[in-house]
Design a protein around this motif. Structure first.
Motif, mmCIF file in Angstrom:
data_model
loop_
_atom_site.group_PDB
_atom_site.id
_atom_site.type_symbol
_atom_site.label_atom_id
_atom_site.label_comp_id
_atom_site.label_asym_id
_atom_site.label_seq_id
_atom_site.Cartn_x
_atom_site.Cartn_y
_atom_site.Cartn_z
ATOM 1 N N ALA C 85 0.985 -1.226 -0.149
ATOM 2 C CA ALA C 85 0.306 0.168 0.102
ATOM 3 C C ALA C 85 0.778 1.343 0.328
ATOM 4 C CB ALA C 85 -0.828 0.114 0.754
ATOM 5 N N PRO C 86 -0.215 2.400 -0.498
ATOM 6 C CA PRO C 86 0.452 3.871 -0.891
ATOM 7 C C PRO C 86 1.024 4.308 0.257
ATOM 8 C CG PRO C 86 -0.894 3.764 -1.941
ATOM 9 C CD PRO C 86 -1.098 2.673 -0.989
ATOM 10 N N LEU C 87 2.811 3.768 1.149
ATOM 11 C CA LEU C 87 2.417 4.314 3.420
ATOM 12 C C LEU C 87 3.383 5.035 2.548
ATOM 13 C CD1 LEU C 87 4.412 2.399 3.287
ATOM 14 C CD2 LEU C 87 3.512 1.101 4.466
ATOM 15 N N GLY C 88 4.053 6.412 1.273
ATOM 16 C CA GLY C 88 5.210 6.693 1.453
ATOM 17 C C GLY C 88 5.357 8.284 2.598
ATOM 18 N N ALA C 89 3.844 8.640 1.990
ATOM 19 C CA ALA C 89 3.648 9.932 2.245
ATOM 20 C C ALA C 89 3.685 10.052 4.946
ATOM 21 C CB ALA C 89 1.873 10.854 2.431
ATOM 22 N N HIS C 90 3.314 9.632 5.146
ATOM 23 C CA HIS C 90 3.242 8.951 6.543
ATOM 24 C C HIS C 90 4.187 8.068 6.915
ATOM 25 C CE1 HIS C 90 0.322 5.519 5.631
ATOM 26 N NE2 HIS C 90 1.248 4.938 6.811
ATOM 27 N N PHE C 91 4.800 7.522 6.228
ATOM 28 C CA PHE C 91 5.818 6.844 6.818
ATOM 29 C C PHE C 91 6.506 6.887 7.967
ATOM 30 C CE2 PHE C 91 8.494 2.203 7.549
ATOM 31 C CZ PHE C 91 6.958 1.297 8.297
ATOM 32 N N ALA C 92 7.368 7.831 7.294
ATOM 33 C CA ALA C 92 8.891 8.076 8.327
ATOM 34 C C ALA C 92 8.849 8.590 9.485
ATOM 35 C CB ALA C 92 10.161 8.646 7.694
ATOM 36 N N ALA C 93 6.963 9.658 9.580
ATOM 37 C CA ALA C 93 6.864 10.732 10.516
ATOM 38 C C ALA C 93 6.042 9.727 11.544
ATOM 39 C CB ALA C 93 6.203 11.773 9.650
ATOM 40 N N ASP C 94 5.471 8.917 11.326
ATOM 41 C CA ASP C 94 4.405 8.143 11.585
ATOM 42 C C ASP C 94 5.293 6.995 13.323
ATOM 43 O OD1 ASP C 94 1.497 7.141 12.667
ATOM 44 O OD2 ASP C 94 2.413 5.066 12.266
ATOM 45 N N ARG C 95 6.470 6.194 11.846
ATOM 46 C CA ARG C 95 7.467 5.501 13.049
ATOM 47 C C ARG C 95 8.358 6.244 13.674
ATOM 48 N NH1 ARG C 95 11.931 2.006 9.084
ATOM 49 N NH2 ARG C 95 12.820 4.587 8.562
ATOM 50 N N GLN C 96 8.966 7.400 13.657
ATOM 51 C CA GLN C 96 10.062 7.457 14.035
ATOM 52 C C GLN C 96 9.159 8.795 14.193
ATOM 53 O OE1 GLN C 96 12.846 6.352 11.911
ATOM 54 N NE2 GLN C 96 14.633 7.850 12.652
ATOM 55 N N SER C 97 8.665 9.917 13.555
ATOM 56 C CA SER C 97 9.265 11.709 14.323
ATOM 57 C C SER C 97 8.223 11.569 15.451
ATOM 58 C CB SER C 97 9.023 12.074 13.004
ATOM 59 O OG SER C 97 9.370 12.232 11.863
ATOM 60 N N ALA C 98 7.009 11.114 15.260
ATOM 61 C CA ALA C 98 6.581 11.371 16.350
ATOM 62 C C ALA C 98 6.486 10.664 17.659
ATOM 63 C CB ALA C 98 5.221 10.792 15.865
#
Lengths: 377, 355, 377, 355
Positions: C85-98
């Motif tokens: 699935a196209p998770l590119g927009a949120h993936f780094a923010a969700d996994r790491q930044s938040a």
């Protein structure tokens, strides 16, 4: 890297044919092939090879050798290994001790030892490793103290193959105390394994067989003339010696019998996966062998193929292990250590011995450091 | 339950510390098995784990059985627990019978023929522990399942054989032998026998690997070369880490396959356990030996006795290749949309059976 | 090592079913799966996930999160990855930044950034690597000079995925000069990627596609309140951050589509070798996934599974690469980068991207050192 | 001869240094080939190496051809030398014809049918360089060998395709095309086409790997991390050494297969070259990329352009697996006693044929 393909001359091909004919005649019909260097210890077989001029091939005639080339020696060796011939009695002496004594020994040592080695009469073991010194040879603790007319040697050597069968071994030891330069003050002493102060205890191998020994040296008197070369030059000797033993056929042929007897077992019912295994193993043997042969040619041309040797040893010994896994995959079942076919017998022994292939003669880790530095040079 | 498991583990480890010492392991290799350890396992009831109490066993599920096997593998204890309890004991229980045996073993025996008078004839290769068994259960597959026959150990001719660890793997010849007892099982029962055999070897492997890892971590931490412990060199670290990884994989595959109070194993989980454990045996033994150097190649040092078992057990009960083909065929038959549900089924066998 | 098998609770199973249903409904029939983290950047898709409560799952409610567990997040993530699935927009923010901002940021930073991340409205990139600093993060040269009310930031970051699409990135830099302890004096600054002094240049990937960027920071003014946590605590932040990102499903699922579409392509004509491949890959997926899930359970139980995470990342990323070779072997022919089937498409992209799997998030070599030390502890 | 080889190598390296610069390589990827490099290779006669002078070529044996291929692989020069000279040129020469073409390509085309009026119909997949060729030679296998037909480039319909390096691998559709010329070859001729195709890709791989090794040694010697060049770390040394080993293996296999003044390749040598080179491509690219880190994954850096070629060429001309099966079948058919003579045949094709 300077590997070049090479063809065998007519005389080299003749030599090969002669060795093949000899082996056809000498090996009995029920010959059970050995695994490379771990093959049988058969003095009579070694003497017969010597009688044909196939020991000490690259040794000068004045020491009983045959003034032949590294390639000639390669040809004889690979034929012996391909048949799993019982080369255990002479192999270490022929590959390593005779060239070392020739290069570093006194004239008296050369005359005393080399002709007998070349005749297949005198068998050597190697005395480098110690309980606390594996890859790091400069840390040996075995030490010789100067006494009148010689040295008193004390210490313990370990993993000494065939010490219980052989006559002599070359002992790396300290002949002067450990100083700032760890590589100074080491020497090799030629020690009679039958000396009463030498005690040899078997170290049973994984499967209970006896190849390795622990050799205890308890005030062994070694006369001055049994120090190899000048005292203190041991480090230079052993490092150059390690280069000799690196890249020969003994570094990739140990498990050749697996391919041969796999073909023998399955040739009439080969499935696609088995065909693939046979093809891949054949292709890799053919190529690795050419690399190893190319190193012998470089040596004959006077080169110093240190990097090439290290690469070939790393390639070859890893390949010997890969062959075991590839053939095991083709057999696909329980491996019976008492199996009835030669394939089963060899495969079982190879599985048990395989881990040693990348340990003997310097571990893979040490080799890669040598090769890596050389690639930058 | 996890308390029970910890108790079983520590009790067994203590017991095997007494009965499967280095001397016992050496002696077992001459005898083909460790009789003393088995006797104690019988007396204390551990030999009956996995067999219901109603059938004369000690109760416990496949999870407890995996703990027993793990400890046996770890201790190089050559005893017939897998065959006695998990195959013969389980088959007897399933048929509503009590297994009356000091030492039972069991083997699938496609090479046997059953005569009209129910006597058996033929050869069974590589039967574990046959020479020591008072009861040998042979499972003779056919189109509808299998016939199970219980034979008296002294009614058959035995030719000693062995695996790499000198554990008895004997040839059994039957020359018109009348079974003590016999019954039928269906195809599901036969499949369970095969899955349990594979699973048991996987569990032994996982236990042995845990010990291999301990030895490797210890040795590389203690052995000094070039002025520091060899475990400080990246090349050696790689061997240690690979050994740890394979141990984790094998252990997880075994524990997950047995997880829950299940009575039966399913193909995906048991096959995965054997595939992963067999591959782990191969990979770990290469890395642990390379990390150890020459000492690992000696009979005295513990690594070698574990390696010889790993080299045997990876093939016994079906190779990684065999089970991969079986599992792959089943996955393909289930179809594209079943692949992910199966992979993600975790410990949930019901999810796998729906996949 | 403390891996334990774990079963999903009824509510966890329900969550999984919900995600599956959502993906069945949302992904179009002609959806082309992405390869793990490199899948499409689709803000609308990310917002839809957010609307279902599937971003910021383990973030407290007070910051817009959902107070759920690491296992819940695992379940959503693996379902997304299984479908590419196209998770590119949120993936780094969700996994790491938040999680990083939650843990180290000021209350104001938390309130400012996290709710928007959790809503799928704010996308983050990571700003650790530099041209001369790869695995050795303490050697970063990007530096911030204290000025009135904030910092002036100068330097270059590299390999910044999706910098050209995202809003912010966290820049690791020196906020005080390099002293004796290389790990002191580092900070993370939260930088607006749209700042006029930020220049983003694409670094074309091997196959010409655009994921990576070079980001030049030329006197970028960063207000004091955009320093993450206390100035000087950057080293502690990034090392703990690396542990977060190690062992999730994104470390073993990137090439899952290869198995699925291999089965799809060959299921009716599977030969023995292909069956073997399917079985082996399936068995390894099943097992690796359980290890990764076990780490999530340890985190939920308050544990600090540093060794376990490192082992799972090493196992998982190597396995992602092994899957490529195993499936390629089963296909056995020329791989067409413009192939017509999903199997061909995915295989071609996997071959080209595969080498990166064992590089991102800390190379294999660094990981093994972490794991090795942990195993002795 | 070795002087000739050194001269060819250094002349080509200089020429490709001018015509296959990074800019040319990028441009070639849009065009599907490097037209400028090919023009210069034609003008200087290098494009005719391997084709006898009597047939309009530049002479030279397979050894010289391997040098040309090695340099082309090393320089990522996308030109149709293998197809033009080693397949089409060789087939024409063998039939006593002159190949009149600026750019010839060739492909084995089992999917084509020949009508009674000799026109051709059907599709050929992944024909190298078809879009740029003025002559396309199709080789249509049958039970007794093959029909060879030379087609005008503008008589067929072409759908552009590519490999990982964006080298043209086009689909060619024939809708009743009349060949410019056609003739028969026997089964040996067809086999030579296949062996030459495989050998040519192996030689390209070996050349590319030599360059990969140079890049890897250079990068790991220059790149500093943790205060020293990364090439000082054991983990990185391992990657460098493995790359060197695979390069040595591929190069040796190719050179040995071509060694001597031979006109024809034999199955064991050509198959071994392709098996070893294809495996080397896979193994080396993994290690060289791991040694390089992220920079290796970028389009600008030279490693990537080489890797994309290696990932294509390892499969083109037959995978390692394909040739392993063929070689293995041949070895088994030759029998037990032929295994060692074959393995030890070295550069001596006659010894192999006796084995």
């Amino acid at each position: 890297m300077q590997f070049a393909p090479t063809e065998l001359s007519a005389s080299e091909q003749q030599l090969r044919d002669d060795v093949r004919e000899f082996l056809d005649a000498e090996l009995p019909d029920d010959h059970v092939p050995g695994l490379g260097m771990a093959a049988g210890h058969d003095p009579e077989f070694s003497r017969k090879l010597a009688a044909r001029g196939w020991l000490g091939m690259a040794i000068p005639r004045e020491y009983g050798g045959h003034d032949r080339t590294a390639v000639d020696r390669f040809i004889v060796t690979e034929e012996l290994l391909a048949r799993g011939a019982p080369l255990g009695a002479h192999f270490a002496a022929d590959r390593q001790s005779a060239p070392t004594i020739l290069r570093f020994g006194s004239e008296e040592q050369r005359r005393r030892f080399i002709p007998k080695i070349v005749a297949g009469e005198l068998w050597f073991s190697l005395g480098m490793s110690e309980p606390d010194s594996g890859s790091d040879l400069s840390s040996v603790r075995t030490a010789a103290k100067k006494v009148d007319g010689g040295w008193l040697l004390n210490g313990t050597k370990i993993w000494t193959s065939n010490a219980h069968r052989n006559h002599y071994f070359a002992v790396l030891c300290r002949t002067s105390p450990l100083g700032e330069d760890r590589h100074q003050g080491l020497s090799q002493l030629l020690v009679d394994l039958h000396d009463e102060n030498v005690e040899i205890r078997p170290i049973p191998f994984l499967d209970g067989t006896h190849h390795f020994n622990e050799v205890h040296l308890d005030d062994v008197f070694v006369p001055d003339d049994m120090v190899l070369g000048e005292p203190g030059s041991g480090w230079q000797q052993v490092t150059s010696e390690l280069a000799y033993e690196r890249s020969g056929p003994d570094r990739f042929m140990s498990t050749f019998g697996l391919l041969k007897y796999f073909v023998d077992t399955y040739r009439d019912e080969l499935d696609a996966q088995q065909a693939r295994i046979v093809g891949e193993v054949t292709a890799r043997y053919w190529t690795v062998r050419q690399l190893s042969l190319a190193v012998a040619r470089i040596i004959d041309a006077g080169g110093a193929p240190a990097v090439e040797s290290a690469l070939v040893k790393d390639i070859g010994t890893k390949f010997e292990q890969d062959v075991i896994e590839l053939i095991r995959d083709g057999v696909d079942g329980e491996v019976d250590p008492d199996g009835e076919t030669l394939l089963e017998t060899l495969l079982a022994r190879a599985i048990v011995s395989g881990p040693a292939f990348t340990l003997r003669g310097g571990t893979t880790e040490i080799l890669r450091s040598v090769a890596s530095k050389g690639l930058r040079a | 339950m996890s308390n029970d498991i910890d108790e079983i583990r520590s009790a067994l480890r203590a017991m095997l510390g007494d009965t499967s010492t280095p001397e016992h392991v050496v002696a077992a290799e001459s005898a083909g098995w460790n009789e003393g350890a088995w006797r104690v396992l019988r007396e204390t009831g551990f030999a009956g784990i996995g067999v219901p109490e109603s059938a004369g066993g000690s109760g416990g599920t496949l999870t407890e059985a995996a703990v027993v096997l793990g400890e046996l593998g770890r201790a190089s204890a050559s005893v017939p627990y897998a065959e006695h309890a998990l195959i013969a004991g389980w088959l007897a229980t399933r048929a509503g019978k009590q297994l009356d045996a000091q030492v039972a073993t069991a083997a699938v025996a496609p090479g046997l023929s059953v005569a009209a008078d129910e006597t058996l004839r033929g050869t069974v290769q590589r039967v574990p522990w046959a020479r020591s068994a008072d009861r040998i259960m042979v499972i003779i597959p056919d189109d509808d399942g299998a016939s199970v026959a219980v034979l008296a150990g002294d009614s058959v001719a035995i030719t000693p054989g062995r695996n790499f660890a000198d554990e008895a793997r004997d040839r059994v010849d039957l020359d018109g032998v009348a079974p003590v007892e016999s019954w039928r099982i269906d195809a599901d029962g036969l499949e369970q026998v095969r899955l349990r055999t594979a699973f048991a070897r996987a569990a032994l492997i996982a236990g042995a690997l845990a010990r291999v890892l301990e030895l490797t971590v210890r040795y590389t931490g203690e052995r000094v070369q070039f002025g520091r412990p060899i475990g400080r060199f990246q090349a050696v670290q790689r061997h240690v880490v690979k050994t740890a990884e394979q141990t984790s994989l094998a252990t997880m595959a075994v524990e997950a396959a047995a997880h829950g109070e299940r009575e039966e194993l399913d193909l995906p989980a048991a096959a995965s356990a054997k595939i992963v454990a067999s591959q782990a045996a191969t990979i770990s033994s290469a890395h642990s030996h390379q990390a150890h150097g020459a000492i690992g190649m000696t009979k005295e040092y513990e690594l070698g006795q574990l390696s010889r078992r790993l080299w045997s057990w990876r093939d016994e009960g079906g190779t990684a290749q065999h089970w991969s083909r079986r599992l792959g065929t089943a996955v393909a038959a289930a179809g594209t949309d079943a692949v992910w549900p199966l992979v993600s089924s975790g410990t949930d066998a019901a999810a796998r059976s729906r996949a």
